[in-house]
Design a protein around this motif. Structure first.
Motif, PDB file in Angstrom:
ATOM      1  N   SER A  96     116.725  31.122  58.058  1.00 22.60           N
ATOM      2  CA  SER A  96     115.440  31.744  58.391  1.00 22.60           C
ATOM      3  C   SER A  96     114.332  30.718  58.253  1.00 22.60           C
ATOM      4  CB  SER A  96     115.166  32.937  57.475  1.00 22.60           C
ATOM      5  OG  SER A  96     114.992  32.505  56.131  1.00 22.60           O
ATOM      6  N   LEU A  97     113.324  30.872  59.083  1.00 20.23           N
ATOM      7  CA  LEU A  97     112.189  29.958  59.076  1.00 20.23           C
ATOM      8  C   LEU A  97     110.914  30.769  59.031  1.00 20.23           C
ATOM      9  CD1 LEU A  97     110.658  27.232  59.579  1.00 20.23           C
ATOM     10  CD2 LEU A  97     110.925  27.698  62.023  1.00 20.23           C
ATOM     11  N   THR A  98     110.011  30.423  58.141  1.00 21.93           N
ATOM     12  CA  THR A  98     108.658  30.976  58.122  1.00 21.93           C
ATOM     13  C   THR A  98     107.686  29.810  58.040  1.00 21.93           C
ATOM     14  OG1 THR A  98     108.678  31.188  55.701  1.00 21.93           O
ATOM     15  CG2 THR A  98     109.360  33.121  56.992  1.00 21.93           C
ATOM     16  N   ALA A  99     106.595  29.906  58.778  1.00 18.33           N
ATOM     17  CA  ALA A  99     105.626  28.800  58.790  1.00 18.33           C
ATOM     18  C   ALA A  99     104.257  29.310  59.195  1.00 18.33           C
ATOM     19  CB  ALA A  99     106.078  27.706  59.755  1.00 18.33           C
ATOM     20  N   GLU A 100     103.262  28.592  58.778  1.00 16.45           N
ATOM     21  CA  GLU A 100     101.893  28.853  59.209  1.00 16.45           C
ATOM     22  C   GLU A 100     101.167  27.524  59.287  1.00 16.45           C
ATOM     23  OE1 GLU A 100      99.814  29.837  54.895  1.00 16.45           O
ATOM     24  OE2 GLU A 100     100.294  31.470  56.269  1.00 16.45           O
ATOM     25  N   GLU A 106      95.574  28.323  65.408  1.00 14.45           N
ATOM     26  CA  GLU A 106      96.125  28.733  64.121  1.00 14.45           C
ATOM     27  C   GLU A 106      97.280  29.694  64.384  1.00 14.45           C
ATOM     28  OE1 GLU A 106      93.207  32.298  62.749  1.00 14.45           O
ATOM     29  OE2 GLU A 106      92.311  30.283  62.745  1.00 14.45           O
ATOM     30  N   TRP A 107      98.285  29.706  63.529  1.00 17.06           N
ATOM     31  CA  TRP A 107      99.473  30.508  63.813  1.00 17.06           C
ATOM     32  C   TRP A 107     100.224  30.875  62.536  1.00 17.06           C
ATOM     33  CZ3 TRP A 107      98.973  25.323  64.654  1.00 17.06           C
ATOM     34  CH2 TRP A 107      99.821  24.485  63.932  1.00 17.06           C
ATOM     35  N   ARG A 108     101.001  31.952  62.658  1.00 19.10           N
ATOM     36  CA  ARG A 108     101.996  32.373  61.668  1.00 19.10           C
ATOM     37  C   ARG A 108     103.245  32.745  62.453  1.00 19.10           C
ATOM     38  NH1 ARG A 108     100.119  34.121  56.519  1.00 19.10           N
ATOM     39  NH2 ARG A 108      97.837  33.955  56.293  1.00 19.10           N
ATOM     40  N   VAL A 109     104.382  32.150  62.111  1.00 22.22           N
ATOM     41  CA  VAL A 109     105.609  32.394  62.859  1.00 22.22           C
ATOM     42  C   VAL A 109     106.780  32.606  61.895  1.00 22.22           C
ATOM     43  CG1 VAL A 109     104.875  31.095  64.891  1.00 22.22           C
ATOM     44  CG2 VAL A 109     106.093  29.924  63.043  1.00 22.22           C
ATOM     45  N   ALA A 110     107.825  33.251  62.441  1.00 21.42           N
ATOM     46  CA  ALA A 110     109.043  33.472  61.671  1.00 21.42           C
ATOM     47  C   ALA A 110     110.214  33.625  62.630  1.00 21.42           C
ATOM     48  CB  ALA A 110     108.915  34.701  60.783  1.00 21.42           C
ATOM     49  N   THR A 111     111.418  33.281  62.164  1.00 18.09           N
ATOM     50  CA  THR A 111     112.620  33.440  62.971  1.00 18.09           C
ATOM     51  C   THR A 111     113.840  33.390  62.063  1.00 18.09           C
ATOM     52  OG1 THR A 111     113.871  32.574  64.851  1.00 18.09           O
ATOM     53  CG2 THR A 111     112.806  30.971  63.423  1.00 18.09           C
ATOM     54  N   ALA A 130     109.045  34.204  66.691  1.00 15.58           N
ATOM     55  CA  ALA A 130     108.008  35.206  66.954  1.00 15.58           C
ATOM     56  C   ALA A 130     106.858  35.004  65.985  1.00 15.58           C
ATOM     57  CB  ALA A 130     108.574  36.614  66.812  1.00 15.58           C
ATOM     58  N   GLY A 131     105.668  35.424  66.401  1.00 14.53           N
ATOM     59  CA  GLY A 131     104.511  35.295  65.531  1.00 14.53           C
ATOM     60  C   GLY A 131     103.226  35.605  66.266  1.00 14.53           C
ATOM     61  N   SER A 132     102.115  35.239  65.656  1.00 13.78           N
ATOM     62  CA  SER A 132     100.802  35.503  66.248  1.00 13.78           C
ATOM     63  C   SER A 132      99.832  34.436  65.798  1.00 13.78           C
ATOM     64  CB  SER A 132     100.289  36.886  65.836  1.00 13.78           C
ATOM     65  OG  SER A 132     100.134  36.944  64.416  1.00 13.78           O
ATOM     66  N   THR A 183     100.216  35.503  71.057  1.00 10.72           N
ATOM     67  CA  THR A 183     101.437  36.079  70.494  1.00 10.72           C
ATOM     68  C   THR A 183     102.613  35.205  70.890  1.00 10.72           C
ATOM     69  OG1 THR A 183     101.768  37.503  72.426  1.00 10.72           O
ATOM     70  CG2 THR A 183     100.539  38.435  70.559  1.00 10.72           C
ATOM     71  N   LEU A 184     103.628  35.204  70.051  1.00 12.74           N
ATOM     72  CA  LEU A 184     104.837  34.434  70.288  1.00 12.74           C
ATOM     73  C   LEU A 184     106.021  35.375  70.155  1.00 12.74           C
ATOM     74  CD1 LEU A 184     105.972  31.579  70.793  1.00 12.74           C
ATOM     75  CD2 LEU A 184     106.062  31.272  68.317  1.00 12.74           C
ATOM     76  N   VAL A 185     106.738  35.576  71.270  1.00 10.00           N
ATOM     77  CA  VAL A 185     107.883  36.483  71.291  1.00 10.00           C
ATOM     78  C   VAL A 185     109.031  35.795  72.011  1.00 10.00           C
ATOM     79  CG1 VAL A 185     108.778  38.713  72.039  1.00 10.00           C
ATOM     80  CG2 VAL A 185     106.394  38.517  71.311  1.00 10.00           C
TER      81      VAL A 185
END
Length: 310
Positions: free
Chosen positions: A61-65, A89-94, A107-109, A170-172
């Motif tokens: 799993s990956l989380t980042a900002e 600016e972003w926050r993402v996870a996968t 995905a993220g925003s 948005t990131l999908v």
């Protein structure tokens, strides 16, 4: 397990992006790797952020900002067609079992802001000038004529936006979408959305360019067309669709023909009126001439007519 404070003169970020003068803390545990407090110079701007990759059984799993501030677009895109400065600016996870799947499920925003944007070969007044040339020529409704004229006008100047433009993103599924963006070019304005597939780098910007400048007598104000950029950010391919303005053009041409018919009819009525007046004047002149040419009556004729004798 442990942590290490690092400074790195050159940091390869992938996708041909390189940060310089980077500093961050690298953390390691039995099942995770983290980057905390990253600061670096990127494309003449500032990059900051943090992220963690953790193992979850067979998956990761990956989380980042993070944040980019005032980075130069040419350095980010690798081309010169787009210029300006980008902030994001972003926050993402996968989470997935393979590196490729991690990107597919990303995905993220966040938010994108572009300032000082310039776009070569995209004169924002091309539509109004092409439309003006179309209505002045013969057969302005001929298929493809307006689009050809606008395409001839587009490369004559560079589009330069006034002020910054900002939109949520948005990131999908690894696809970034941002919008609606509104770019102010003075007399013209572009409103649309941006899309980039982070997996293969394909880019698409699609929106409506509206120009407040219209030909004299134009009723359907203002005029608009679809202006799109696609394929890649480094070398975007421009395309247009003048469909939104064709109905207004057809109405303009029809009204111009009707006005021309009205002028012709009014001219004919005026000519008939003048001809009638001329005929009446001729008739009056002939009557006066006939009356003047008749001989004066003699004395017996006057007596017979009952006129008293002097």
């Amino acid at each position: 397990a442990g942590s290490l404070a690092l400074t790195v003169q050159t940091l390869d970020l992938g996708r041909s992006l390189t940060a310089t003068k980077a500093a961050f803390t690298l953390g390691v545990t039995a099942d995770s790797l983290s980057v905390e407090g990253l600061t670096a110079t990127l494309a003449g701007g500032r990059l900051s952020g943090s992220g963690t990759v953790a193992r979850r059984g067979e998956a990761a799993s990956l989380t980042a900002e993070g944040r980019i501030e005032d980075a130069a677009l040419p350095a980010l895109t690798g081309g010169s067609a787009l210029d300006g400065r980008l902030s994001a600016e972003w926050r993402v996870a996968t989470s997935a079992e393979t590196p490729a799947a991690l990107l597919d499920d990303l995905a993220g925003s966040g938010r994108l802001t572009v300032s000082g944007l310039t776009l070569s070969d995209a004169d924002p007044t091309a539509l109004s000038r092409g439309l003006g040339r179309a209505v002045e020529g013969e057969d302005p409704l001929r298929e493809g004529r307006l689009a050809a004229l606008v395409n001839q006008e587009l490369p004559k100047a560079t589009a330069q936006a006034r002020g910054p433009a900002s939109a949520p993103a948005t990131l999908v599924g690894g696809v970034l979408r941002a919008g609606p963006f509104t770019l102010d070019f003075g007399a013209a304005r572009w409103a649309g959305t941006l899309t980039e597939d982070l997996r293969d780098g394909r880019f698409d910007a699609r929106g409506l360019l509206t120009d407040a400048t219209v030909p004299p007598g134009w009723q359907a104000r203002p005029v608009s067309m679809t202006l799109s950029l696609g394929v890649t950010l480094a070398a975007p391919v421009r395309s247009i669709d003048v469909g939104p303005v064709t109905n207004g053009l057809a109405a303009f041409v029809l009204q111009r023909e009707l006005d021309s018919i009205d002028l012709i009819q009014a001219d004919q009525v005026e000519r008939q009126r003048r001809r009638g007046r001329i005929e009446m004047d001729k008739a009056r002149a002939a009557a006066k001439a006939a009356a003047a040419s008749e001989p004066a009556p003699s004395a017996p004729e006057k007596a017979e007519s009952g006129e008293p004798k002097r």
